[in-house]
Design a protein around this motif. Structure first.
Motif, mmCIF file in Angstrom:
data_model
loop_
_atom_site.group_PDB
_atom_site.id
_atom_site.type_symbol
_atom_site.label_atom_id
_atom_site.label_comp_id
_atom_site.label_asym_id
_atom_site.label_seq_id
_atom_site.Cartn_x
_atom_site.Cartn_y
_atom_site.Cartn_z
ATOM 1 N N LYS A 121 0.821 -1.219 0.000
ATOM 2 C CA LYS A 121 0.000 0.000 0.000
ATOM 3 C C LYS A 121 0.854 1.268 0.000
ATOM 4 O O LYS A 121 0.350 2.358 0.249
ATOM 5 C CB LYS A 121 -0.919 0.021 1.222
ATOM 6 C CG LYS A 121 -1.873 -1.154 1.298
ATOM 7 C CD LYS A 121 -3.115 -0.926 0.490
ATOM 8 C CE LYS A 121 -4.131 -2.037 0.728
ATOM 9 N NZ LYS A 121 -5.247 -1.961 -0.183
ATOM 10 N N THR A 137 -10.250 0.126 -3.160
ATOM 11 C CA THR A 137 -11.465 0.805 -2.699
ATOM 12 C C THR A 137 -11.575 2.153 -3.418
ATOM 13 O O THR A 137 -10.603 2.626 -4.027
ATOM 14 C CB THR A 137 -11.429 1.056 -1.177
ATOM 15 O OG1 THR A 137 -10.382 1.982 -0.892
ATOM 16 C CG2 THR A 137 -11.184 -0.229 -0.398
ATOM 17 N N ALA A 138 -12.745 2.761 -3.318
ATOM 18 C CA ALA A 138 -12.950 4.038 -4.010
ATOM 19 C C ALA A 138 -11.953 5.081 -3.521
ATOM 20 O O ALA A 138 -11.378 5.833 -4.302
ATOM 21 C CB ALA A 138 -14.386 4.512 -3.779
ATOM 22 N N PHE A 139 -11.740 5.123 -2.204
ATOM 23 C CA PHE A 139 -10.787 6.085 -1.649
ATOM 24 C C PHE A 139 -9.391 5.812 -2.199
ATOM 25 O O PHE A 139 -8.679 6.716 -2.632
ATOM 26 C CB PHE A 139 -10.769 6.006 -0.109
ATOM 27 C CG PHE A 139 -9.835 7.000 0.522
ATOM 28 C CD1 PHE A 139 -10.277 8.278 0.841
ATOM 29 C CD2 PHE A 139 -8.509 6.688 0.779
ATOM 30 C CE1 PHE A 139 -9.413 9.213 1.405
ATOM 31 C CE2 PHE A 139 -7.638 7.610 1.337
ATOM 32 C CZ PHE A 139 -8.102 8.875 1.658
ATOM 33 N N ALA A 142 -8.980 6.853 -5.861
ATOM 34 C CA ALA A 142 -8.866 8.308 -6.018
ATOM 35 C C ALA A 142 -7.515 8.787 -5.482
ATOM 36 O O ALA A 142 -6.876 9.671 -6.067
ATOM 37 C CB ALA A 142 -10.007 8.996 -5.286
ATOM 38 N N PHE A 143 -7.088 8.199 -4.395
ATOM 39 C CA PHE A 143 -5.782 8.518 -3.799
ATOM 40 C C PHE A 143 -4.675 8.221 -4.826
ATOM 41 O O PHE A 143 -3.805 9.050 -5.095
ATOM 42 C CB PHE A 143 -5.617 7.657 -2.537
ATOM 43 C CG PHE A 143 -4.251 7.660 -1.918
ATOM 44 C CD1 PHE A 143 -3.828 8.729 -1.137
ATOM 45 C CD2 PHE A 143 -3.385 6.586 -2.090
ATOM 46 C CE1 PHE A 143 -2.575 8.718 -0.542
ATOM 47 C CE2 PHE A 143 -2.139 6.571 -1.506
ATOM 48 C CZ PHE A 143 -1.732 7.640 -0.734
ATOM 49 N N GLN A 146 -4.687 10.822 -7.654
ATOM 50 C CA GLN A 146 -4.193 12.158 -7.322
ATOM 51 C C GLN A 146 -2.687 12.161 -7.075
ATOM 52 O O GLN A 146 -1.985 13.094 -7.463
ATOM 53 C CB GLN A 146 -4.949 12.708 -6.108
ATOM 54 C CG GLN A 146 -6.422 12.935 -6.441
ATOM 55 C CD GLN A 146 -7.162 13.724 -5.373
ATOM 56 O OE1 GLN A 146 -6.585 14.192 -4.406
ATOM 57 N NE2 GLN A 146 -8.463 13.871 -5.554
ATOM 58 N N LYS A 167 0.908 16.358 -0.986
ATOM 59 C CA LYS A 167 1.001 16.575 0.467
ATOM 60 C C LYS A 167 -0.360 16.332 1.166
ATOM 61 O O LYS A 167 -1.414 16.556 0.570
ATOM 62 C CB LYS A 167 1.492 17.987 0.750
ATOM 63 C CG LYS A 167 0.517 19.055 0.317
ATOM 64 C CD LYS A 167 0.360 20.064 1.408
ATOM 65 C CE LYS A 167 -0.706 21.081 1.131
ATOM 66 N NZ LYS A 167 -1.118 21.840 2.264
ATOM 67 N N GLY A 168 -0.264 15.831 2.382
ATOM 68 C CA GLY A 168 -1.469 15.684 3.209
ATOM 69 C C GLY A 168 -2.362 14.521 2.827
ATOM 70 O O GLY A 168 -3.375 14.281 3.478
ATOM 71 N N ARG A 169 -2.000 13.788 1.773
ATOM 72 C CA ARG A 169 -2.885 12.693 1.349
ATOM 73 C C ARG A 169 -2.443 11.380 1.977
ATOM 74 O O ARG A 169 -1.272 11.025 1.908
ATOM 75 C CB ARG A 169 -2.913 12.599 -0.176
ATOM 76 C CG ARG A 169 -3.685 13.735 -0.793
ATOM 77 C CD ARG A 169 -3.734 13.677 -2.312
ATOM 78 N NE ARG A 169 -4.758 14.590 -2.806
ATOM 79 C CZ ARG A 169 -4.610 15.903 -2.942
ATOM 80 N NH1 ARG A 169 -3.469 16.458 -2.628
ATOM 81 N NH2 ARG A 169 -5.606 16.664 -3.368
ATOM 82 N N GLY A 170 -3.394 10.679 2.560
ATOM 83 C CA GLY A 170 -3.074 9.404 3.196
ATOM 84 C C GLY A 170 -3.894 9.221 4.446
ATOM 85 O O GLY A 170 -4.493 10.172 4.945
ATOM 86 N N LEU A 171 -3.894 8.009 4.961
ATOM 87 C CA LEU A 171 -4.834 7.655 6.018
ATOM 88 C C LEU A 171 -4.562 8.254 7.395
ATOM 89 O O LEU A 171 -5.408 8.872 7.996
ATOM 90 C CB LEU A 171 -4.851 6.130 6.175
ATOM 91 C CG LEU A 171 -5.272 5.279 4.976
ATOM 92 C CD1 LEU A 171 -5.266 3.819 5.373
ATOM 93 C CD2 LEU A 171 -6.658 5.683 4.520
ATOM 94 N N PRO A 175 0.345 11.390 7.007
ATOM 95 C CA PRO A 175 -0.125 10.884 5.711
ATOM 96 C C PRO A 175 1.040 10.504 4.796
ATOM 97 O O PRO A 175 2.109 11.111 4.856
ATOM 98 C CB PRO A 175 -0.881 12.086 5.123
ATOM 99 C CG PRO A 175 -1.165 12.988 6.265
ATOM 100 C CD PRO A 175 -0.086 12.761 7.266
#
Lengths: 277, 513
Positions: A121, A137-139, A142-143, A146, A167-171, A175
């Motif tokens: 992942k 998954t949908a998230f 999209a992740f 982007q 930046k800032g993307r992630g669970l 992130p």
């Protein structure tokens, strides 16, 4: 040999800032404290060492609510334990170890031989298209989209736009995108050394864009901007440059904690070294 | 279908925990998709693209946790929230447990739990001996996971154990199940009336898992450590464990699992069998079963067979009806049709030592001895364990591979690398491997292995990958799920190590004819 059983610090980062820190969040082996915009981390194992971390032994870190740091000492509350800060470990990396040829060799080894070790992942899909399948998954889809767009922008020299996309993307608390950006910042220091360039303005701009309300990411990114290396990343790089044919163990150590964090950082690092900046 | 969500404030989780929780929620009936993320501006933009955004998220902060779900109906969302709370509670309880039970010494551990009667010791061998003595002198049974204990120390501990009616399981005892509690590497099995004594860790896991998968169950599973059946120790704990199971009212059938014991120990085991008034089923991997048969035990040739025999006895069925002969001809024909003339060999990459031995023994009669780091005969000792030649079956849990790294049941990285390496060898026809599930083992086996299998099959689509899974559906990894995911990645998954080995050798035999 009898093991010591009294509370003590066994190692400390080199960028601890004095202050009265209050509890922010607890994890099994790590507890985070904040004071203004500063973060202090108490951990049980040296693998967690960063410039603002204290490694403690025989202290029940999960019962601590407050830590006062001053004059090379910490006071742990509510148990009122006073510990001397010792064994400060430098976060500086000796860039003299790195040259272009060796760096390229390490990067090619990482890409051609060791990619299977990168967690599924992680952002390693930027190094290998086949990894898209791990994002279902949908998230996640999209992740994936982007982040890929962001990396593509960086590759097309729209660096700051790309950083905005990543930046800032992630669970979680730190992130993946921020780990990637930290890898970019660390790599810029290498590029400055390898190609004798001044990239400080670019680093400043990236940091400015990447900073957010997330105190964890901010501390992490500022350290990367200032070339203050986390113990496990510094350890990886030192081992890699000293023995570039044996990267497996250092890689596993780098990937050992923080889920995908080490791999995300390394992906940002690899791509930035390869980009024509 | 509706999209619903909530926010939680002041809750901080690492991405691993969020990923695990999200996966669990996605499995719930009625949940189509879900996402649990920190509320950064950027994550909100992803949620919007993913159609998981709701207006409640309009004013959230970076430090808020956003939980969003697509569900069939309102009720599914409510049910998922209940499950979500359970999962978050489990996480925080886990953390609390860690802090409550973190004694720094055996003395403190006993103070915290004075009613305890068993201690599990797993520290470096040189420190373990002193701890074992402390435990024994405190009246505790011992399970000693550590290795690197001298045989003299082992003998003294076990002699003391016998004198004081205490079990000393180990050293190097990797697994046991006591009163339904799995210890160290072990599987979640049904409780039942079959008791096991084993001088073999993965042997015990394979047998107990198959028994459970076949619908029977385990009363107690006692490990002794592999050296117990050697001459120097004299089978002290193996015999004591047999006696314990003979006296145990919940145990109706006794299974014995071991590599070949020393002759003198085998004689003692035979004598003990005569004293036991319960059916005894045995497997001595690579040993001569005759002595035990003459003493009245049923004997088996494989771990699978011994498990199935025990199950028959437990169910009151005729033991003679056990058959492990499977017709693999259809699979074999399918697998050999696409091979090149060069593809002749198997590369067996094992994490379980006993499973590795069993495979070599099965191979011996059909395709000959395989090269190994733990060969059946020294002639087939690999000169360089990092280089493969002809047929090999390696135990990756052996010392030369585990120095400075976790056991391969936990850390797959070395074997993953080896699978990729073998897949580039044009002479390789079959890659055979075991996947051991259960507590202590790697928690994400399919996530780690599936991409490796895909990569190997991309390197050479004509290779056959055969995997055997030791485990149960109750294991934290869930055998059925792992099986499905490995099959999806292109592997043939067999239900026992013996059947995986048999299928492999039939393919190799046919390719070499």
């Amino acid at each position: 040999m009898k093991q010591p059983t009294h509370p003590q610090t066994t190692a400390s980062g080199d960028s601890l800032k004095a202050g009265k820190y209050i509890l922010h969040s607890r994890f099994t082996e790590v507890v985070n404290f904040v004071c203004d915009n500063n973060l202090l981390v108490l951990a049980k194992d040296i693998k967690y060492l960063s410039p603002n971390t204290l490694i403690v032994e025989n202290v029940n870190i999960k019962q601590i609510n407050e830590v006062i740091l001053e004059n090379n000492q910490i006071k742990i509350l509510p148990e009122n334990i006073n510990l001397k800060i010792k064994n400060t470990i430098s976060s500086e990396f000796n860039f003299e170890l790195a040259n272009i040829e060796k760096t390229n060799y390490i990067l090619s080894k990482l890409q051609n031989k060791y990619l299977p070790l990168f967690p599924a992942k992680s952002l390693a899909f930027l190094l290998d298209n086949n990894r898209k399948k791990h994002f279902q998954t949908a998230f996640e889809r999209a992740f994936y989209q982007q982040i890929t767009e962001g990396a593509s922008l960086i590759n097309n020299n729209q660096i700051l736009e790309g950083i905005k996309n990543i930046k800032g993307r992630g669970l979680g608390l730190t992130p993946s995108g921020d780990d990637f950006v930290a890898g970019v910042l660390f790599a810029l220091h290498f590029k400055e050394h390898l190609y004798n360039k001044d990239l400080s303005k670019l680093r400043n701009n990236i940091l400015e864009i990447a900073l957010s309300k997330n105190i964890f990411s901010n501390n992490f990114l500022i350290f990367a901007h200032d070339a203050k290396f986390f113990y496990r990343f510094k350890n990886f790089l030192e081992k890699a440059y000293n023995n570039p044919d044996n990267l497996e163990q250092p890689l596993n150590q780098l990937f050992e904690i923080g889920s995908t964090s080490g791999a995300d950082l390394l992906t940002g690092f690899i791509l930035t070294i390869q980009y024509k900046l | 279908m509706i999209t619903k969500g909530i926010t939680k404030q002041g809750k901080y989780y690492d991405s691993v925990s969020l990923m695990i929780i999200s996966n669990e929620i996605n499995k719930l009936s009625g949940v189509i998709d879900s996402s649990i993320v920190m509320g950064t501006h950027e994550n909100i933009s992803i949620l919007k693209v993913a159609d998981l955004y709701i207006s409640d998220f309009d004013n959230v902060d970076d430090t808020d946790l956003l939980i969003s779900m697509k569900v069939e109906k309102e009720e599914d969302f409510d049910n998922a929230l209940v499950k979500l709370d359970e999962l978050f509670n489990e996480l925080s309880n886990k953390s609390d447990d860690d802090s409550d039970f973190a004694p720094k010494s055996l003395e403190n551990a006993i103070k915290q739990m004075p009613e305890a009667n068993l201690s599990l010791i797993s520290i470096a061998g040189k420190y373990a001996v002193a701890e074992v003595w402390k435990a024994l002198k405190s009246g505790l049974h011992v399970m000693l996971f550590s290795d690197n204990i001298s045989i003299e120390d082992e003998n003294k501990m076990k002699a003391y154990g016998l004198e004081n009616d205490l079990l000393v399981m180990g050293p190097d005892c990797g697994t046991a199940i006591i009163n339904g509690v799995p210890l160290a590497f072990s599987n979640v099995v049904n409780r039942g009336d079959i008791g096991i004594v084993a001088a073999s860790g993965t042997g015990l896991q394979e047998v107990s898992s198959i028994i459970s998968n076949e619908g029977a169950g385990i009363s107690q599973a006692l490990g002794t450590g592999g050296r117990d059946v050697k001459k120097e120790i004299g089978g002290k704990m193996f015999l004591r464990s047999m006696q314990a199971l003979a006296q145990d009212n919940d145990t109706k059938i006794i299974v014995l699992v071991s590599k070949p014991p020393h002759e003198s120990v085998q004689a003692k085991i035979a004598a003990e069998i005569k004293n036991i008034n319960k059916p005894v089923v045995s497997i001595l991997i690579g040993g001569n079963p005759k002595v035990l048969e003459e003493a009245g035990a049923f004997s088996a040739n494989t771990l699978e067979e011994v498990a199935l025999m025990a199950v028959k006895l437990s169910k009151g069925e005729d033991i003679k009806s056990v058959s492990t002969d499977t017709d693999f001809s259809e699979i074999v024909e399918k697998e050999i049709t696409n091979k090149t003339p060069e593809q002749k060999y198997v590369r067996g990459l094992y994490s379980g030592g006993t499973l590795c031995d069993e495979t070599q023994l099965l191979f011996k009669d059909k395709i000959g001895y395989a090269y190994s780091n733990t060969p059946l005969t020294d002639v087939f000792l690999m000169k360089n364990v990092w280089e493969s030649t002809e047929n090999i079956v390696i135990d990756l849990g052996d010392d030369e591979f585990t120095a400075g790294r976790p056991h391969p049941m936990i850390d797959f990285s070395l074997r993953n690398k080896r699978i990729i390496q073998e897949s580039t060898d044009p002479q390789v026809a079959v890659i055979l491997l075991d996947v051991v599930l259960g507590y202590g083992a790697n928690m994400q086996p399919s996530q780690e292995l599936a991409p490796i299998f895909r990569q190997a099959l991309e390197n050479n689509p004509k290779i056959t990958i055969i995997a055997t899974i030791t485990g149960t559906s109750g294991d934290p990894q869930n055998k059925e799920l792992v099986e499905q995911e490995l099959q999806n990645a292109g592997a043939i998954v067999m239900q026992s190590n013996a059947s995986a080995a048999k299928l492999t050798m039939e393919i190799i035999a046919k390719l070499n004819n």
